[in-house]
Design a protein around this motif. Structure first.
Motif, PDB file in Angstrom:
ATOM      1  N   GLU A  32       0.820  -1.213   0.000  1.00 15.64           N
ATOM      2  CA  GLU A  32       0.000   0.000   0.000  1.00 15.64           C
ATOM      3  C   GLU A  32       0.854   1.262   0.000  1.00 15.64           C
ATOM      4  N   THR A  33       1.986   1.214   0.681  1.00 11.01           N
ATOM      5  CA  THR A  33       2.876   2.371   0.678  1.00 11.01           C
ATOM      6  C   THR A  33       3.422   2.626  -0.717  1.00 11.01           C
ATOM      7  N   ILE A  34       3.940   1.583  -1.360  1.00 11.35           N
ATOM      8  CA  ILE A  34       4.488   1.743  -2.715  1.00 11.35           C
ATOM      9  C   ILE A  34       3.392   2.126  -3.701  1.00 11.35           C
ATOM     10  N   GLY A  35       2.277   1.417  -3.648  1.00  7.82           N
ATOM     11  CA  GLY A  35       1.204   1.673  -4.606  1.00  7.82           C
ATOM     12  C   GLY A  35       0.621   3.064  -4.478  1.00  7.82           C
ATOM     13  N   THR A  36       0.369   3.502  -3.251  1.00 12.65           N
ATOM     14  CA  THR A  36      -0.217   4.836  -3.078  1.00 12.65           C
ATOM     15  C   THR A  36       0.797   5.921  -3.418  1.00 12.65           C
ATOM     16  N   ALA A  37       2.080   5.661  -3.156  1.00  4.03           N
ATOM     17  CA  ALA A  37       3.118   6.620  -3.554  1.00  4.03           C
ATOM     18  C   ALA A  37       3.133   6.795  -5.067  1.00  4.03           C
ATOM     19  N   VAL A  38       3.037   5.698  -5.804  1.00  6.23           N
ATOM     20  CA  VAL A  38       2.996   5.778  -7.273  1.00  6.23           C
ATOM     21  C   VAL A  38       1.727   6.492  -7.731  1.00  6.23           C
ATOM     22  N   LEU A  39       0.601   6.170  -7.107  1.00 11.49           N
ATOM     23  CA  LEU A  39      -0.660   6.822  -7.441  1.00 11.49           C
ATOM     24  C   LEU A  39      -0.553   8.344  -7.324  1.00 11.49           C
ATOM     25  N   ILE A  40      -0.031   8.821  -6.196  1.00 15.29           N
ATOM     26  CA  ILE A  40       0.054  10.260  -5.969  1.00 15.29           C
ATOM     27  C   ILE A  40       1.166  10.885  -6.808  1.00 15.29           C
ATOM     28  N   LEU A  41       2.269  10.176  -7.003  1.00 15.21           N
ATOM     29  CA  LEU A  41       3.335  10.701  -7.852  1.00 15.21           C
ATOM     30  C   LEU A  41       2.809  10.993  -9.252  1.00 15.21           C
ATOM     31  N   LEU A  42       2.086  10.050  -9.838  1.00 15.35           N
ATOM     32  CA  LEU A  42       1.587  10.236 -11.203  1.00 15.35           C
ATOM     33  C   LEU A  42       0.354  11.139 -11.246  1.00 15.35           C
ATOM     34  N   GLY A  43      -0.531  10.993 -10.267  1.00 14.78           N
ATOM     35  CA  GLY A  43      -1.724  11.840 -10.233  1.00 14.78           C
ATOM     36  C   GLY A  43      -1.393  13.277  -9.885  1.00 14.78           C
ATOM     37  N   GLY A  44      -0.619  13.463  -8.810  1.00 15.98           N
ATOM     38  CA  GLY A  44      -0.177  14.812  -8.480  1.00 15.98           C
ATOM     39  C   GLY A  44       0.740  15.367  -9.548  1.00 15.98           C
ATOM     40  N   GLY A  45       1.486  14.480 -10.187  1.00 10.66           N
ATOM     41  CA  GLY A  45       2.384  14.911 -11.246  1.00 10.66           C
ATOM     42  C   GLY A  45       1.655  15.537 -12.414  1.00 10.66           C
ATOM     43  N   VAL A  46       0.512  14.969 -12.797  1.00 13.99           N
ATOM     44  CA  VAL A  46      -0.220  15.556 -13.922  1.00 13.99           C
ATOM     45  C   VAL A  46      -0.824  16.892 -13.505  1.00 13.99           C
ATOM     46  N   CYS A  47      -1.217  17.023 -12.243  1.00 17.15           N
ATOM     47  CA  CYS A  47      -1.714  18.319 -11.766  1.00 17.15           C
ATOM     48  C   CYS A  47      -0.601  19.361 -11.809  1.00 17.15           C
ATOM     49  N   ALA A  48       0.612  18.968 -11.400  1.00 11.86           N
ATOM     50  CA  ALA A  48       1.751  19.880 -11.461  1.00 11.86           C
ATOM     51  C   ALA A  48       2.068  20.247 -12.909  1.00 11.86           C
ATOM     52  N   ALA A  49       2.035  19.257 -13.789  1.00 11.95           N
ATOM     53  CA  ALA A  49       2.366  19.494 -15.195  1.00 11.95           C
ATOM     54  C   ALA A  49       1.426  20.500 -15.835  1.00 11.95           C
ATOM     55  N   VAL A  50       0.157  20.424 -15.482  1.00 12.65           N
ATOM     56  CA  VAL A  50      -0.851  21.295 -16.078  1.00 12.65           C
ATOM     57  C   VAL A  50      -0.859  22.681 -15.429  1.00 12.65           C
ATOM     58  N   THR A  51      -0.458  22.746 -14.167  1.00 13.20           N
ATOM     59  CA  THR A  51      -0.600  23.975 -13.382  1.00 13.20           C
ATOM     60  C   THR A  51       0.616  24.876 -13.420  1.00 13.20           C
ATOM     61  N   LEU A  52       1.807  24.318 -13.320  1.00 17.30           N
ATOM     62  CA  LEU A  52       2.981  25.103 -12.974  1.00 17.30           C
ATOM     63  C   LEU A  52       3.619  25.808 -14.169  1.00 17.30           C
ATOM     64  N   LYS A  53       4.110  27.002 -13.895  1.00 17.88           N
ATOM     65  CA  LYS A  53       4.854  27.783 -14.879  1.00 17.88           C
ATOM     66  C   LYS A  53       6.101  27.012 -15.293  1.00 17.88           C
ATOM     67  N   ALA A  54       6.500  27.105 -16.538  1.00 24.05           N
ATOM     68  CA  ALA A  54       7.680  26.459 -17.107  1.00 24.05           C
ATOM     69  C   ALA A  54       7.524  24.962 -17.276  1.00 24.05           C
ATOM     70  N   SER A  55       6.299  24.467 -17.160  1.00 20.83           N
ATOM     71  CA  SER A  55       6.021  23.070 -17.483  1.00 20.83           C
ATOM     72  C   SER A  55       5.575  22.977 -18.935  1.00 20.83           C
ATOM     73  N   LYS A  56       6.081  21.984 -19.640  1.00 20.71           N
ATOM     74  CA  LYS A  56       5.718  21.813 -21.047  1.00 20.71           C
ATOM     75  C   LYS A  56       4.231  21.515 -21.239  1.00 20.71           C
ATOM     76  N   ALA A  57       3.582  20.997 -20.182  1.00 24.34           N
ATOM     77  CA  ALA A  57       2.172  20.634 -20.298  1.00 24.34           C
ATOM     78  C   ALA A  57       1.242  21.679 -19.701  1.00 24.34           C
ATOM     79  N   ARG A  58       1.768  22.853 -19.364  1.00 29.10           N
ATOM     80  CA  ARG A  58       0.937  23.843 -18.701  1.00 29.10           C
ATOM     81  C   ARG A  58      -0.297  24.185 -19.532  1.00 29.10           C
ATOM     82  N   ASN A  59      -1.435  24.298 -18.822  1.00 29.08           N
ATOM     83  CA  ASN A  59      -2.729  24.632 -19.434  1.00 29.08           C
ATOM     84  C   ASN A  59      -3.243  23.530 -20.355  1.00 29.08           C
ATOM     85  N   ALA A  60      -2.778  22.305 -20.152  1.00 27.43           N
ATOM     86  CA  ALA A  60      -3.277  21.197 -20.976  1.00 27.43           C
ATOM     87  C   ALA A  60      -4.739  20.883 -20.686  1.00 27.43           C
TER      88      ALA A  60
END
Length: 264
Positions: free
Chosen positions: A10-38
């Motif tokens: 559960e620790t590994i799985g939830t870490a991967v879940l949040i890494l990828l899920g939070g990662g897409v939120c960061a990619a879409v939100t943050l300045k200087a991200s190639k995926a910003r405003n996706a």
């Protein structure tokens, strides 16, 4: 399954879940991200694929609950509460680890975003007063959405109901997919279907609150947001934090009840 297998899985799985899920939120939100405003489509599909990846990784060890609401529903369904604390502990720890890894992966983007006067306010910035008023009223900093959910319209009853409804859909979908051969988690097809259900919930029900539908997914990263040394990060909106915890747990209990009455 041993308690150690459950906790590690559960620790590994939830870490991967949040890494990828939070990662897409960061990619879409943050300045200087190639995926910003996706956009919202990128976020919903990103979270769906995050679920799929995390389930496949952790299923052999723990059955891949990855969500305290799912663990609660299965405990109600089977009347077996013996491993609930172990599942919940692994899920919360994993969510915090995953959120910290998002910060590491997007470190430069967080800094660029949170030092931009047009984003956080500053001399000559058009949004200064708006941002200051919003932060004062809600306690939500400009990058909190990378870590945790928040409502577009603050209405406790509606926000709570939205999280309950979304979680009922998720948990019913999980319970009716059938479990794996060990009886402790989703099978291969069930994992795929559930990831698509998460996308569907995001597209259809995610607009009002950001569809936490998972207490650990929201609480763990919110704690990390509060602890990280992010410049100009603002508040962690603790006044709202109980809703994405309590709502999914209520929804899980309702879904388990519906399953036991209608499907068992």
């Amino acid at each position: 399954m041993s308690s150690s297998d459950i906790f590690i899985g559960e620790t590994i799985g939830t870490a991967v879940l949040i890494l990828l899920g939070g990662g897409v939120c960061a990619a879409v939100t943050l300045k200087a991200s190639k995926a910003r405003n996706a956009g919202w489509l990128a976020i919903t599909f990103g979270w769906g694929f995050a679920v799929l990846t995390a389930v496949y990784i952790s299923a052999p060890l723990s059955g891949a609950h990855l969500n305290p609401a799912v663990t609660l529903a299965l405990a109600i369904k089977d009347n077996d509460w013996s491993n609930v604390p172990t599942y919940w502990a692994g899920q919360l720890l994993g969510a915090m680890i995953g959120a910290a890894l998002v910060w590491v992966a997007y470190y430069g983007q967080f800094h660029a975003h949170l030092t931009d006067h047009e984003i956080v306010g500053g001399p000559g910035a058009q949004a200064t007063k708006t941002k200051a008023v919003e932060a004062q009223e809600t306690g939500a900093g400009p990058v909190l959405g990378v870590f945790s959910t928040g409502p577009e319209v603050r209405n406790v009853v509606q926000n709570l109901a939205t999280e309950i409804i979304g979680t009922v859909v998720l948990v019913l979908a999980i319970l009716t997919q059938g479990l794996n051969d060990n009886g402790n988690g989703l099978g291969t097809i069930g994992a795929l279907i559930t990831s698509l259900v998460v996308v569907s919930i995001g597209l259809s029900l995610g607009g009002p609150t950001g569809y936490a539908i998972n207490p650990a997914r929201d609480l763990g990263p919110r704690i990390v947001h509060a602890l990280l040394p992010l410049p100009n990060k603002g508040g962690s909106d603790w006044s709202y934090a109980w809703i994405p915890v309590v709502g999914p747990l209520i929804g899980a209990a309702i879904a388990a009840g519906i399953y036991n009455v209608a499907f068992a």
